[in-house]
Design an enzyme around this catalytic site. Sequence first.
Site: not given
Ligand code: DQA
Length: 146
Positions: A10-11, A18, A23, A74, A77, A98, A100-101, A107
């Site tokens: 998502p997102n 964003r 990011y 990725n 959330a 796994e 994450h950017l 965080r």
């Molecule tokens: C994320 C980190 C997550 O906490 C966040 O909700 C994202 C992006 C990252 O790529 O850093 O949507 O997965």
Amino acid sequence: MSSVLILNGPNLNLLGTRQPEVYGSTTLADVEAMCAKAAEKLGLSVTCAQSNHEGVLIDHIHAAKGVHGGIVLNAGAYTHTSIALMDAIASVELPVVEVHLSNIHARESFRHTSYIAPVAVGQICGFGAKGYVLALDVLADILNNK
Ligand code: DQA
């Protein structure tokens, strides 16, 4: 040739616009192009998918079995909330890296928990878009040693 699924949650379709301070300015299309280029060098083929919906992500994971040798995930959330995604990964028994950017451990505390990590071969976070390339490198090693 080994095939890898690059799956974004998502997102992440909004990457580039964003919260660029968190990011970066790289778009999802840029990330996918980087992955295609890196995969070519590593002798892998990649398929990219993104969804904002938990069930659709689960369907992609199920469909990967027998088609792809591994998954770069990725989960956005859903990483921090989804037992269903964790169960899906455990069910298909494919190596999942796994990604994450951002550095989720630097965080908010709710981002420190990952339901993906216990069923992943490992976690890469904090290196921006390069994390996806690092993940492909790891999967190439795993798949070539099979
Ligand atoms: C994320 C980190 C997550 O906490 C966040 O909700 C994202 C992006 C990252 O790529 O850093 O949507 O997965």
